[in-house]
Write an enzyme that holds these catalytic residues in place. Structure first.
Site, mmCIF file in Angstrom:
data_model
loop_
_atom_site.group_PDB
_atom_site.id
_atom_site.type_symbol
_atom_site.label_atom_id
_atom_site.label_comp_id
_atom_site.label_asym_id
_atom_site.label_seq_id
_atom_site.Cartn_x
_atom_site.Cartn_y
_atom_site.Cartn_z
ATOM 1 N N ARG A 12 0.836 -1.194 0.000
ATOM 2 C CA ARG A 12 0.000 0.000 0.000
ATOM 3 C C ARG A 12 0.875 1.250 0.000
ATOM 4 N NH1 ARG A 12 -1.677 0.680 4.408
ATOM 5 N NH2 ARG A 12 -0.977 -1.223 5.413
ATOM 6 N N TYR A 48 -1.681 -3.332 -6.798
ATOM 7 C CA TYR A 48 -1.403 -4.061 -5.555
ATOM 8 C C TYR A 48 -2.626 -4.145 -4.641
ATOM 9 C CZ TYR A 48 -0.310 -5.236 -0.855
ATOM 10 O OH TYR A 48 -0.390 -5.832 0.369
ATOM 11 N N LYS A 94 -9.586 -2.564 2.311
ATOM 12 C CA LYS A 94 -9.198 -1.424 3.156
ATOM 13 C C LYS A 94 -10.040 -0.189 2.835
ATOM 14 C CE LYS A 94 -6.013 -3.940 4.898
ATOM 15 N NZ LYS A 94 -5.913 -4.322 6.299
ATOM 16 N N HIS A 108 -9.689 -2.770 12.190
ATOM 17 C CA HIS A 108 -8.625 -3.603 11.586
ATOM 18 C C HIS A 108 -8.314 -4.742 12.563
ATOM 19 C CE1 HIS A 108 -4.314 -3.631 9.648
ATOM 20 N NE2 HIS A 108 -5.110 -4.512 9.082
ATOM 21 N N SER A 150 -0.566 -3.776 10.229
ATOM 22 C CA SER A 150 -0.301 -4.646 9.090
ATOM 23 C C SER A 150 0.958 -5.478 9.311
ATOM 24 C CB SER A 150 -0.137 -3.782 7.837
ATOM 25 O OG SER A 150 -1.305 -3.003 7.664
ATOM 26 N N ALA A 151 0.866 -6.757 8.957
ATOM 27 C CA ALA A 151 1.977 -7.705 9.095
ATOM 28 C C ALA A 151 2.503 -7.797 10.523
ATOM 29 C CB ALA A 151 3.111 -7.371 8.119
ATOM 30 N N CYS A 152 1.582 -7.758 11.496
ATOM 31 C CA CYS A 152 1.967 -7.898 12.902
ATOM 32 C C CYS A 152 1.272 -9.070 13.581
ATOM 33 C CB CYS A 152 1.710 -6.608 13.655
ATOM 34 S SG CYS A 152 2.855 -5.296 13.176
ATOM 35 N N LYS A 189 -2.068 -10.817 12.783
ATOM 36 C CA LYS A 189 -3.498 -11.119 12.878
ATOM 37 C C LYS A 189 -3.843 -12.478 12.263
ATOM 38 C CE LYS A 189 -4.781 -7.290 10.885
ATOM 39 N NZ LYS A 189 -3.401 -6.773 10.764
ATOM 40 N N THR A 190 -3.383 -12.721 11.027
ATOM 41 C CA THR A 190 -3.710 -13.985 10.364
ATOM 42 C C THR A 190 -3.221 -15.153 11.204
ATOM 43 O OG1 THR A 190 -3.532 -12.896 8.220
ATOM 44 C CG2 THR A 190 -3.449 -15.300 8.220
ATOM 45 N N ASN A 191 -2.002 -15.021 11.725
ATOM 46 C CA ASN A 191 -1.433 -16.110 12.511
ATOM 47 C C ASN A 191 -2.213 -16.368 13.792
ATOM 48 O OD1 ASN A 191 1.413 -17.286 11.564
ATOM 49 N ND2 ASN A 191 1.082 -15.248 10.716
ATOM 50 N N ASP A 214 -8.644 -10.069 9.402
ATOM 51 C CA ASP A 214 -8.167 -8.712 9.091
ATOM 52 C C ASP A 214 -9.151 -7.599 9.457
ATOM 53 O OD1 ASP A 214 -5.911 -7.259 7.908
ATOM 54 O OD2 ASP A 214 -7.293 -6.661 6.325
ATOM 55 N N ASN A 266 6.508 -8.590 1.265
ATOM 56 C CA ASN A 266 5.052 -8.413 1.364
ATOM 57 C C ASN A 266 4.326 -9.268 0.327
ATOM 58 O OD1 ASN A 266 2.692 -7.232 2.542
ATOM 59 N ND2 ASN A 266 2.533 -5.839 0.781
ATOM 60 N N SER A 267 4.937 -10.386 -0.070
ATOM 61 C CA SER A 267 4.222 -11.290 -0.976
ATOM 62 C C SER A 267 3.024 -11.879 -0.232
ATOM 63 C CB SER A 267 5.151 -12.394 -1.483
ATOM 64 O OG SER A 267 5.794 -13.042 -0.413
ATOM 65 N N ARG A 268 1.996 -12.229 -0.981
ATOM 66 C CA ARG A 268 0.717 -12.584 -0.345
ATOM 67 C C ARG A 268 0.060 -13.781 -1.014
ATOM 68 N NH1 ARG A 268 -1.452 -8.998 3.958
ATOM 69 N NH2 ARG A 268 0.253 -7.526 4.197
ATOM 70 N N ASP A 271 1.978 -20.609 20.844
ATOM 71 C CA ASP A 271 2.150 -20.321 22.265
ATOM 72 C C ASP A 271 1.395 -19.071 22.713
ATOM 73 O OD1 ASP A 271 3.883 -22.431 23.401
ATOM 74 O OD2 ASP A 271 5.217 -21.797 21.766
ATOM 75 N N ASN A 272 0.941 -18.286 21.766
ATOM 76 C CA ASN A 272 0.145 -17.102 22.144
ATOM 77 C C ASN A 272 -1.161 -17.501 22.837
ATOM 78 O OD1 ASN A 272 2.106 -15.403 21.113
ATOM 79 N ND2 ASN A 272 1.149 -15.308 19.076
#
Ligand code: GTP
Ligand code: SPV
Ligand code: MN
Length: 592
Positions: free
Chosen positions: A70, A198, A207, A227, A249-251, A253-255, A278, A374-376, A502-503
């Site tokens: 972005r 992108y 977004k 978000h 972003s990239a911190c 969430k998906t995981n 997301d 940032n590949s997705r 482990d989270n």
């Protein structure tokens, strides 16, 4: 035309006049059209078909080299008054926006087809869903929107003759970063995006609509667009607690949304359900509780770091019907990325389309990456093994706890709880995180990112804080608010906390705190866990490490408070006095 909605028809006519496409094609929402578009894109090289035995229905796409994330500096909120966009957004007047972008859109689709994508954010027909129509000249966008949203004829039926929709216009134009703009017109419920190909810039349901436009609508209509991921933790008794968590972003969430319990906690029999990874739209029900839906239908997830160990549910999700963007192409027609599965390939074609091997060195002197950081992947949510049975429920799920979190080497402990809702809003408003590859620009620099919404709030952030405070007053038994940090490091920069599965150990404490089942230690910044209350079974973590993770450094927090003051000053007298008070109270508590 395929609809009797007059507003829609005349808008399409107007946009077609400006963009001048050769042809207009309606997206019907069928499997056949998907196959047809893929075929066309294979022929032009826009898409590459991956090995269909190993990765059925999967394709690869490469974006232009300067179009991989972005571009926040080219993203604007176009309101009549500058103050309505606020100090944290780029602003342009609507007339300037339409005229500047209009220049770039002019004839941008000549020689191309304009696709009309009717889509719904949220289950079709749900009273909480929002309809959009995206016009685009990109087959890549069409195929992504078919995964990320509900598309096609059923949306037009639901829209009817006079229904409201967000007008979303996109053209790749010439993919020139100097002729790129991502503009939002909240007063017209319209989005104009030009010059990019992108994800976050061009999948306008995501977004642009589901966060920027929706946050504006939510403020006016009394709900929230955030978000946030949404997940449920089910106990063997069948009781499920849902939490929603905002990380930049990239911190993570998906995981977190697809978490698999770690070995040491398996005996407890938890099951984790993924509702969203997301975006969360949240409303207060008649009984005063907060309920959330995921408006999306797919995941547009970060590839690097995704592997069988870190996120097995994501790996299972992306084995079929997946669009890979900017990853490494292996010789066997499959894909790879840094910290992915399997051995590092001996050679392949990198994300820029060039031959690659792991011994190559980039311009920065570091090993050259095969996949863009940032590949997705774009994959249907329904393919996720942990997808919640309530994923399509128009009412969504009830939220027990809200979690904020950032990527911080220092300052923020592993977890803490706010004293109450108002303090929780303060905790969200002071969030800070290192900038990741998900946005174009300097990496690793810490910036304030309130509620992980800095790039996504469609109006004045001070009014957004006010909205959060007001929503809390309207709730009964409002969710408890927490802050987490999976990214604290030692002096050598190694993560102290193992993270990922482990989270769940931290989620367990969060849920128990929310249900008043466990105590806590009061600190100047909020409630910290007593380390005996974190279940660390099976985790080899020195007690000094746990100490470091759960401790706060008063001197560092005093410096932090000064930095928060500076940030707050941006909002002038629009900053809610409650937050000003919270900051003063924090400073007082730190002195004691
Ligand atoms: P967006 O899609 O950009 O909004 O990102 P996201 O918040 O969904 O981030 P995601 O879960 O894709 O994670 C981004 C990166 O952080 C990946 O490289 C992950 O491997 C890494 N990551 C996720 N969770 C953890 C964690 O608990 N610990 C550590 N150390 N890294 C993590
Ligand atoms: C993010 O950057 O927060 C994303 C990816 O979720 S994108 O849709 O590209 O914005
Ligand atoms: Mn995101």
């Amino acid at each position: 035309m395929e609809t009797n909605n007059k507003v829609l028809n005349s808008w399409i006519n107007d946009m077609a006049k400006m963009c001048n496409p050769d042809d207009i094609v309606w997206i019907r929402g069928t499997e056949e059209e998907k196959v047809k578009f893929e075929k066309e894109a294979f022929a032009t090289g826009e898409l590459f078909q991956l090995d269909q035995e190993k990765l059925p229905g999967c394709v690869l796409h490469r974006t232009a080299i300067n179009d991989v994330a972005r571009t926040e500096n080219l993203t604007f909120i176009c309101t009549s008054k500058k103050e309505d966009a606020g100090p944290t957004n780029n602003w342009m007047s609507p007339s300037e926006g339409y005229s500047k972008a209009g220049e770039f859109f002019k004839n941008s689709m000549s020689g191309r087809t304009m696709y009309v994508i009717p889509f719904s954010m949220g289950p079709v027909g749900s009273p909480f869903s929002k309809i959009g129509v995206e016009l685009t000249d990109s087959i890549y966008v069409v195929l992504n929107m078919k995964i990320m949203t509900r598309t096609g004829d059923s949306i037009l039926e639901s829209l009817g003759e006079s229904g409201d929709f967000t007008k979303c216009l996109h053209s790749k134009a010439d993919l020139d970063i100097n002729r790129r703009l991502i503009l939002h017109f909240p007063e017209d419920t319209a989005i104009w995006s030009v010059g990019s190909g992108y994800g976050g810039n061009v999948l306008l349901g995501k977004k642009c609509l589901a966060l920027r436009i929706a946050s504006y609508l939510g403020r006016n209509e009394g709900w929230m667009a955030e978000h946030m991921l949404i997940l449920g933790v089910e106990k063997p008794s069948g009781e499920i607690n849902y939490v929603a968590a905002a990380f930049p972003s990239a911190c993570g969430k998906t995981n977190l949304a697809m978490l698999v319990p770690p070995e040491g906690l398996k005996i407890k029999g938890y099951k984790v359900w993924t509702v969203g990874d997301d975006i969360a739209w949240m409303r207060i029900k008649e009984d005063g509780s907060l309920w959330a839906i995921n408006p999306e239908a797919g995941f547009f997830g970060v590839a690097p770091g995704t592997n069988r160990k870190s996120n097995p549910n994501a790996v299972d999700t992306i084995q079929k019907n997946t669009i890979y963007t900017n990853v490494l192409l292996k010789n066997d027609g499959t894909v790879w990325w840094e910290n992915g599965d399997g051995p590092v390939p001996e050679e392949g074609i990198d994300w820029t389309g060039q031959p690659w091997n792991p011994n190559m060195v980039g311009e920065d002197g570091k090993p050259k990456k095969g996949a863009n950081p940032n590949s997705r992947f774009t994959a249907p949510a329904k393919q996720c093994p942990s997808i919640s049975p309530y994923f399509e429920d128009p009412e969504g799920v009830p939220i027990t706890a809200l979690i904020f979190g950032g990527r911080r080497a220092t300052v923020a402990p592993l977890v803490y709880q706010s004293f109450d809702w108002e303090h929780g809003v303060f905790v969200g408003s002071i969030m800070a995180s290192e900038i990741t590859a998900a946005q174009y620009g300097a990496q690793g620099v810490v910036r304030r990112d309130p509620m992980a919404m800095l790039p996504f709030c469609g109006y004045n952030m001070a009014d957004y804080f006010r909205h959060w405070l007001e929503m809390g007053k309207k709730m009964k038994n409002a969710p408890k608010i927490f802050h987490v940090n999976w990214f604290k490091t030692d002096s050598e920069g190694n993560f102290l906390w193992p993270g990922y599965g482990d989270n769940l150990r931290v989620l367990e404490w969060i849920i128990d705190r929310s249900n008043e089942k466990v105590g806590a230690i009061k600190s100047p910044i909020g409630f910290l866990p007593d380390k005996k209350d974190l279940d660390l079974t099976g985790l080899e973590l020195g007690s000094d490490v746990i100490e470091k993770l759960l401790s706060i450094d008063i001197a560092i927090w005093e410096k932090e408070a000064k930095d928060i003051r500076e940030f707050y000053d941006k909002f002038g007298n629009k900053l809610p006095s409650e937050l000003e008070n919270e900051l003063n109270n924090l400073i007082e508590r730190l002195k004691k």
